[in-house]
Design a protein around this motif. Structure first.
Motif, PDB file in Angstrom:
ATOM      1  N   UNK A 113       0.832  -1.209   0.000  1.00 28.60           N
ATOM      2  CA  UNK A 113       0.000   0.000   0.000  1.00 28.60           C
ATOM      3  C   UNK A 113       0.869   1.262   0.000  1.00 28.60           C
ATOM      4  N   UNK A 114       1.933   1.262   0.805  1.00 28.18           N
ATOM      5  CA  UNK A 114       2.831   2.416   0.863  1.00 28.18           C
ATOM      6  C   UNK A 114       3.567   2.577  -0.464  1.00 28.18           C
ATOM      7  N   UNK A 115       4.022   1.465  -1.043  1.00 30.84           N
ATOM      8  CA  UNK A 115       4.704   1.528  -2.332  1.00 30.84           C
ATOM      9  C   UNK A 115       3.773   2.052  -3.419  1.00 30.84           C
ATOM     10  N   UNK A 116       2.510   1.632  -3.382  1.00 30.13           N
ATOM     11  CA  UNK A 116       1.534   2.122  -4.359  1.00 30.13           C
ATOM     12  C   UNK A 116       1.322   3.624  -4.213  1.00 30.13           C
ATOM     13  N   UNK A 117       1.287   4.099  -2.975  1.00 31.02           N
ATOM     14  CA  UNK A 117       1.117   5.537  -2.755  1.00 31.02           C
ATOM     15  C   UNK A 117       2.323   6.308  -3.294  1.00 31.02           C
ATOM     16  N   UNK A 118       3.526   5.794  -3.021  1.00 33.33           N
ATOM     17  CA  UNK A 118       4.720   6.460  -3.536  1.00 33.33           C
ATOM     18  C   UNK A 118       4.747   6.470  -5.057  1.00 33.33           C
ATOM     19  N   UNK A 119       4.375   5.337  -5.684  1.00 32.05           N
ATOM     20  CA  UNK A 119       4.319   5.276  -7.143  1.00 32.05           C
ATOM     21  C   UNK A 119       3.287   6.251  -7.691  1.00 32.05           C
ATOM     22  N   UNK A 120       2.135   6.314  -7.020  1.00 33.67           N
ATOM     23  CA  UNK A 120       1.101   7.259  -7.443  1.00 33.67           C
ATOM     24  C   UNK A 120       1.573   8.699  -7.373  1.00 33.67           C
ATOM     25  N   UNK A 121       2.318   9.017  -6.310  1.00 32.54           N
ATOM     26  CA  UNK A 121       2.837  10.384  -6.171  1.00 32.54           C
ATOM     27  C   UNK A 121       3.852  10.701  -7.264  1.00 32.54           C
ATOM     28  N   UNK A 122       4.735   9.741  -7.581  1.00 34.40           N
ATOM     29  CA  UNK A 122       5.725   9.993  -8.630  1.00 34.40           C
ATOM     30  C   UNK A 122       5.050  10.113  -9.995  1.00 34.40           C
ATOM     31  N   UNK A 123       4.032   9.272 -10.254  1.00 31.12           N
ATOM     32  CA  UNK A 123       3.310   9.366 -11.530  1.00 31.12           C
ATOM     33  C   UNK A 123       2.565  10.689 -11.625  1.00 31.12           C
ATOM     34  N   UNK A 124       1.978  11.121 -10.518  1.00 33.26           N
ATOM     35  CA  UNK A 124       1.263  12.390 -10.500  1.00 33.26           C
ATOM     36  C   UNK A 124       2.215  13.556 -10.769  1.00 33.26           C
ATOM     37  N   UNK A 125       3.393  13.500 -10.156  1.00 36.32           N
ATOM     38  CA  UNK A 125       4.381  14.553 -10.377  1.00 36.32           C
ATOM     39  C   UNK A 125       4.844  14.557 -11.833  1.00 36.32           C
ATOM     40  N   UNK A 126       5.060  13.362 -12.395  1.00 42.04           N
ATOM     41  CA  UNK A 126       5.471  13.276 -13.796  1.00 42.04           C
ATOM     42  C   UNK A 126       4.370  13.800 -14.714  1.00 42.04           C
ATOM     43  N   UNK A 127       3.124  13.504 -14.395  1.00 41.54           N
ATOM     44  CA  UNK A 127       2.008  13.995 -15.200  1.00 41.54           C
ATOM     45  C   UNK A 127       1.919  15.522 -15.130  1.00 41.54           C
ATOM     46  N   UNK A 128       2.165  16.077 -13.957  1.00 40.24           N
ATOM     47  CA  UNK A 128       2.146  17.539 -13.822  1.00 40.24           C
ATOM     48  C   UNK A 128       3.250  18.177 -14.663  1.00 40.24           C
ATOM     49  N   UNK A 129       4.436  17.568 -14.638  1.00 42.41           N
ATOM     50  CA  UNK A 129       5.553  18.097 -15.425  1.00 42.41           C
ATOM     51  C   UNK A 129       5.222  18.025 -16.914  1.00 42.41           C
ATOM     52  N   UNK A 130       4.644  16.896 -17.349  1.00 42.05           N
ATOM     53  CA  UNK A 130       4.283  16.720 -18.757  1.00 42.05           C
ATOM     54  C   UNK A 130       3.221  17.727 -19.171  1.00 42.05           C
ATOM     55  N   UNK A 131       2.209  17.925 -18.317  1.00 38.58           N
ATOM     56  CA  UNK A 131       1.148  18.882 -18.626  1.00 38.58           C
ATOM     57  C   UNK A 131       1.704  20.303 -18.717  1.00 38.58           C
ATOM     58  N   UNK A 132       2.624  20.631 -17.819  1.00 38.03           N
ATOM     59  CA  UNK A 132       3.233  21.963 -17.852  1.00 38.03           C
ATOM     60  C   UNK A 132       4.051  22.145 -19.131  1.00 38.03           C
ATOM     61  N   UNK A 133       4.771  21.103 -19.549  1.00 43.79           N
ATOM     62  CA  UNK A 133       5.556  21.185 -20.780  1.00 43.79           C
ATOM     63  C   UNK A 133       4.647  21.344 -21.993  1.00 43.79           C
ATOM     64  N   UNK A 134       3.526  20.605 -22.021  1.00 40.38           N
ATOM     65  CA  UNK A 134       2.582  20.733 -23.130  1.00 40.38           C
ATOM     66  C   UNK A 134       1.967  22.128 -23.175  1.00 40.38           C
ATOM     67  N   UNK A 135       1.616  22.657 -22.004  1.00 32.43           N
ATOM     68  CA  UNK A 135       1.040  23.998 -21.947  1.00 32.43           C
ATOM     69  C   UNK A 135       2.051  25.037 -22.421  1.00 32.43           C
ATOM     70  N   UNK A 136       3.308  24.859 -22.022  1.00 30.44           N
ATOM     71  CA  UNK A 136       4.353  25.789 -22.445  1.00 30.44           C
ATOM     72  C   UNK A 136       4.567  25.704 -23.960  1.00 30.44           C
ATOM     73  N   UNK A 137       4.558  24.488 -24.504  1.00 29.83           N
ATOM     74  CA  UNK A 137       4.726  24.318 -25.950  1.00 29.83           C
ATOM     75  C   UNK A 137       3.568  24.981 -26.701  1.00 29.83           C
ATOM     76  N   UNK A 138       2.356  24.830 -26.169  1.00 33.58           N
ATOM     77  CA  UNK A 138       1.181  25.447 -26.802  1.00 33.58           C
ATOM     78  C   UNK A 138       1.306  26.972 -26.799  1.00 33.58           C
ATOM     79  N   UNK A 139       1.716  27.525 -25.651  1.00 31.37           N
ATOM     80  CA  UNK A 139       1.887  28.976 -25.554  1.00 31.37           C
ATOM     81  C   UNK A 139       2.981  29.448 -26.517  1.00 31.37           C
TER      82      UNK A 139
END
Length: 179
Positions: A113-139
């Protein structure tokens, strides 16, 4: 002498971490203690807990009372479950092997359960970085299109101005020829 398992505050203002200690109930919160059995850092996600579970279990078996927060930490780490299972072994309801198997199964589930939470947090952070990069590319693309449009308008205006100047020059030449 009444003994409690409790937290001892350390760290700076608004960024506290705690030592898990065994102390006399009459001692001040951050004062004298009998033994330090771990630490708790709520500033990380998930919270970091380092605990000597054997010593905590030994203190619980001799009658130390955990505070509410310390009790929750001990429960999270499985110390209270281990004490409960040892009580069952002492009464003869379980064998030591059955108690160990139950505890190991619980610990494996908790670790997953703890490992799943850590993986979820890292995936969420990676998704945020990707979304920010896409938004920057669009701008950036929108800015590039706006600059290209502005440049095309400027070239068209320059061409129109040049044609107008050429037409004016031709008109002057025609006037000079007639004159």
């Amino acid at each position: 002498m009444a003994v409690k398992i409790r937290l001892q505050r350390h760290g700076k203002k608004n960024f506290a971490f705690f030592h898990i200690v065994v102390a006399d109930t009459r001692a001040p919160r951050d004062g004298r203690y009998i033994e330090q059995i771990g630490s708790y850092n709520p500033n990380t996600n998930p919270a970091t807990i380092v605990l000597n579970s054997e010593r905590a279990l030994a203190w619980l078996n001799v009658g130390a009372e955990p505070t509410l927060t310390a009790s929750r930490i001990l429960s999270y780490e499985g110390v209270l479950l281990k004490k409960h299972l040892q009580g069952g072994v002492a009464k003869g309801a379980l064998t030591q092997e059955q108690a160990d198997a139950k505890f190991n199964a619980w610990k494996a589930q908790k670790d997953a359960k703890v490992a799943a939470k850590k993986d979820g947090l890292t995936k969420e952070a990676a998704a945020k970085v990707k979304a920010a990069a896409e938004a920057e590319a669009k701008v950036n693309q929108e800015r590039a299109e706006a600059l290209a449009k502005k440049k095309a308008e400027a070239e068209e205006a320059a061409r129109a101005e040049a044609e107008a100047a050429a037409a004016e020059a031709a008109a002057e030449v025609a006037e000079n020829v007639e004159a």
